[in-house]
Scaffold this motif. Structure first.
Motif, PDB file in Angstrom:
ATOM      1  N   GLN A   1      11.922  -7.602   1.775  1.00 23.54           N
ATOM      2  CA  GLN A   1      10.503  -7.857   1.576  1.00 23.54           C
ATOM      3  C   GLN A   1       9.705  -7.070   2.602  1.00 23.54           C
ATOM      4  OE1 GLN A   1       9.454 -12.000   1.729  1.00 23.54           O
ATOM      5  NE2 GLN A   1       7.534 -11.683   0.661  1.00 23.54           N
ATOM      6  N   GLU A   2       8.626  -6.460   2.118  1.00 25.43           N
ATOM      7  CA  GLU A   2       7.820  -5.649   3.020  1.00 25.43           C
ATOM      8  C   GLU A   2       7.100  -6.507   4.056  1.00 25.43           C
ATOM      9  OE1 GLU A   2       8.130  -3.421  -0.878  1.00 25.43           O
ATOM     10  OE2 GLU A   2       7.835  -5.498  -0.230  1.00 25.43           O
ATOM     11  N   GLN A   3       6.785  -5.904   5.164  1.00 27.43           N
ATOM     12  CA  GLN A   3       6.012  -6.573   6.202  1.00 27.43           C
ATOM     13  C   GLN A   3       4.600  -6.030   6.230  1.00 27.43           C
ATOM     14  OE1 GLN A   3       8.196  -6.118   9.885  1.00 27.43           O
ATOM     15  NE2 GLN A   3       9.413  -7.939   9.477  1.00 27.43           N
ATOM     16  N   LEU A   4       3.649  -6.949   6.471  1.00 30.47           N
ATOM     17  CA  LEU A   4       2.250  -6.575   6.575  1.00 30.47           C
ATOM     18  C   LEU A   4       1.786  -6.851   8.000  1.00 30.47           C
ATOM     19  CD1 LEU A   4       0.833  -8.178   3.283  1.00 30.47           C
ATOM     20  CD2 LEU A   4       1.966  -5.985   3.599  1.00 30.47           C
ATOM     21  N   VAL A   5       1.118  -5.908   8.608  1.00 32.46           N
ATOM     22  CA  VAL A   5       0.631  -6.058   9.975  1.00 32.46           C
ATOM     23  C   VAL A   5      -0.868  -5.820  10.000  1.00 32.46           C
ATOM     24  CG1 VAL A   5       0.785  -5.237  12.344  1.00 32.46           C
ATOM     25  CG2 VAL A   5       2.841  -5.311  10.915  1.00 32.46           C
ATOM     26  N   GLU A   6      -1.606  -6.842  10.411  1.00 34.81           N
ATOM     27  CA  GLU A   6      -3.070  -6.765  10.457  1.00 34.81           C
ATOM     28  C   GLU A   6      -3.549  -6.334  11.838  1.00 34.81           C
ATOM     29  OE1 GLU A   6      -3.020 -10.630   7.576  1.00 34.81           O
ATOM     30  OE2 GLU A   6      -2.532 -10.557   9.697  1.00 34.81           O
ATOM     31  N   SER A  21      -7.628  -3.974   9.215  1.00 31.86           N
ATOM     32  CA  SER A  21      -6.618  -3.119   8.601  1.00 31.86           C
ATOM     33  C   SER A  21      -5.357  -3.920   8.342  1.00 31.86           C
ATOM     34  CB  SER A  21      -6.285  -1.929   9.511  1.00 31.86           C
ATOM     35  OG  SER A  21      -7.417  -1.131   9.759  1.00 31.86           O
ATOM     36  N   CYS A  22      -4.652  -3.571   7.285  1.00 23.99           N
ATOM     37  CA  CYS A  22      -3.397  -4.227   6.948  1.00 23.99           C
ATOM     38  C   CYS A  22      -2.406  -3.132   6.546  1.00 23.99           C
ATOM     39  CB  CYS A  22      -3.604  -5.220   5.817  1.00 23.99           C
ATOM     40  SG  CYS A  22      -2.093  -5.998   5.221  1.00 23.99           S
ATOM     41  N   ALA A  23      -1.490  -2.831   7.447  1.00 23.24           N
ATOM     42  CA  ALA A  23      -0.505  -1.785   7.188  1.00 23.24           C
ATOM     43  C   ALA A  23       0.759  -2.409   6.601  1.00 23.24           C
ATOM     44  CB  ALA A  23      -0.185  -1.052   8.484  1.00 23.24           C
ATOM     45  N   VAL A  24       1.237  -1.831   5.493  1.00 25.06           N
ATOM     46  CA  VAL A  24       2.441  -2.333   4.843  1.00 25.06           C
ATOM     47  C   VAL A  24       3.606  -1.417   5.172  1.00 25.06           C
ATOM     48  CG1 VAL A  24       1.865  -1.157   2.679  1.00 25.06           C
ATOM     49  CG2 VAL A  24       3.457  -3.082   2.650  1.00 25.06           C
ATOM     50  N   SER A  25       4.786  -2.022   5.378  1.00 19.23           N
ATOM     51  CA  SER A  25       5.956  -1.239   5.779  1.00 19.23           C
ATOM     52  C   SER A  25       6.511  -0.410   4.626  1.00 19.23           C
ATOM     53  CB  SER A  25       7.045  -2.168   6.320  1.00 19.23           C
ATOM     54  OG  SER A  25       7.432  -3.111   5.337  1.00 19.23           O
ATOM     55  N   CYS A  95      -4.099 -10.800   5.176  1.00 19.05           N
ATOM     56  CA  CYS A  95      -3.969  -9.901   4.038  1.00 19.05           C
ATOM     57  C   CYS A  95      -2.736 -10.317   3.235  1.00 19.05           C
ATOM     58  CB  CYS A  95      -3.878  -8.443   4.466  1.00 19.05           C
ATOM     59  SG  CYS A  95      -2.397  -7.998   5.391  1.00 19.05           S
ATOM     60  N   THR A  96      -2.774 -10.011   1.968  1.00 18.01           N
ATOM     61  CA  THR A  96      -1.668 -10.318   1.090  1.00 18.01           C
ATOM     62  C   THR A  96      -1.517  -9.234   0.045  1.00 18.01           C
ATOM     63  OG1 THR A  96      -0.733 -11.952  -0.435  1.00 18.01           O
ATOM     64  CG2 THR A  96      -3.124 -11.762  -0.383  1.00 18.01           C
ATOM     65  N   MET A  97      -0.276  -8.962  -0.317  1.00 14.42           N
ATOM     66  CA  MET A  97       0.009  -7.985  -1.362  1.00 14.42           C
ATOM     67  C   MET A  97       1.050  -8.579  -2.293  1.00 14.42           C
ATOM     68  SD  MET A  97       0.031  -4.338   0.651  1.00 14.42           S
ATOM     69  CE  MET A  97      -1.292  -3.888   1.793  1.00 14.42           C
ATOM     70  N   THR A  98       0.797  -8.420  -3.577  1.00 18.23           N
ATOM     71  CA  THR A  98       1.644  -9.046  -4.586  1.00 18.23           C
ATOM     72  C   THR A  98       2.156  -8.005  -5.568  1.00 18.23           C
ATOM     73  OG1 THR A  98       0.416 -11.118  -4.424  1.00 18.23           O
ATOM     74  CG2 THR A  98       1.735 -10.780  -6.401  1.00 18.23           C
ATOM     75  N   SER A 102       7.159 -11.254  -6.230  1.00 22.41           N
ATOM     76  CA  SER A 102       7.044 -11.604  -4.822  1.00 22.41           C
ATOM     77  C   SER A 102       5.666 -11.292  -4.269  1.00 22.41           C
ATOM     78  CB  SER A 102       8.094 -10.845  -3.998  1.00 22.41           C
ATOM     79  OG  SER A 102       7.804  -9.475  -3.956  1.00 22.41           O
ATOM     80  N   SER A 103       5.329 -12.031  -3.210  1.00 17.99           N
ATOM     81  CA  SER A 103       4.097 -11.802  -2.461  1.00 17.99           C
ATOM     82  C   SER A 103       4.444 -11.699  -0.989  1.00 17.99           C
ATOM     83  CB  SER A 103       3.112 -12.952  -2.662  1.00 17.99           C
ATOM     84  OG  SER A 103       2.618 -12.975  -3.977  1.00 17.99           O
ATOM     85  N   SER A 104       3.709 -10.867  -0.303  1.00 16.72           N
ATOM     86  CA  SER A 104       3.883 -10.718   1.145  1.00 16.72           C
ATOM     87  C   SER A 104       2.584 -11.045   1.835  1.00 16.72           C
ATOM     88  CB  SER A 104       4.309  -9.287   1.482  1.00 16.72           C
ATOM     89  OG  SER A 104       5.540  -8.968   0.884  1.00 16.72           O
ATOM     90  N   TRP A 105       2.687 -11.629   3.020  1.00 15.14           N
ATOM     91  CA  TRP A 105       1.515 -12.030   3.790  1.00 15.14           C
ATOM     92  C   TRP A 105       1.579 -11.451   5.195  1.00 15.14           C
ATOM     93  CZ3 TRP A 105      -2.561 -15.303   2.281  1.00 15.14           C
ATOM     94  CH2 TRP A 105      -2.435 -15.850   0.993  1.00 15.14           C
ATOM     95  N   GLY A 106       0.412 -11.144   5.728  1.00 13.86           N
ATOM     96  CA  GLY A 106       0.325 -10.778   7.125  1.00 13.86           C
ATOM     97  C   GLY A 106       0.346 -12.014   8.000  1.00 13.86           C
ATOM     98  N   GLN A 107       0.370 -11.790   9.318  1.00 10.38           N
ATOM     99  CA  GLN A 107       0.487 -12.896  10.263  1.00 10.38           C
ATOM    100  C   GLN A 107      -0.850 -13.571  10.530  1.00 10.38           C
ATOM    101  OE1 GLN A 107       0.277  -9.742  11.039  1.00 10.38           O
ATOM    102  NE2 GLN A 107      -0.988  -9.523  12.890  1.00 10.38           N
TER     103      GLN A 107
END
Length: 115
Positions: A1-6, A21-25, A95-98, A102-107
């Motif tokens: 699962q990808e990681q999101l960093v805000e 900003s929300c960078a996705v791995s 931030c969230t990406m779907t 699956s969905s990924s969330w930032g911290q």
């Protein structure tokens, strides 16, 4: 699962601006729905802005005309430009990406609007 960093949060005076900003791995093209939520103390998490492939962008009424969601594909980054900030915009922003399955969330990142 990808990681999101805000990044990009902080303290700003009323009327000021911030850009989150929300960078996705992984590859941002893998996602068909991207968005920003926020949660203020004692309140439920709410969807602030959303970008849906093939449909465009959507905003809650309280931020229309002030916030803009956008993406930079080469940088695999989602943004939220926030202008004319108000004290009621104070919250932790996520931030969230779907994508299908699956969905990924930032911290989460704190935004505080105060004089």
């Amino acid at each position: 699962q990808e990681q999101l960093v805000e990044s990009g949060g902080g303290l700003v005076q009323p009327g000021g601006s911030l850009r989150l900003s929300c960078a996705v791995s992984g590859n941002i093209f893998n996602f068909n729905v991207m968005g920003w939520f926020r949660q203020a103390p004692g309140k439920q998490r709410e969807l602030v802005a959303q970008m849906i492939s093939g449909e465009g962008t959507h905003y809650i009424d309280s931020v229309k005309g002030r916030f803009t969601i956008s993406r930079d594909n080469p940088k695999n980054t989602l943004y939220l430009q926030m202008n004319s900030l108000k004290p009621e915009d104070t919250a932790v922003y996520y931030c969230t990406m779907t994508r299908i399955g699956s969905s990924s969330w930032g911290q989460g990142i704190q935004v505080t609007v105060s004089s």
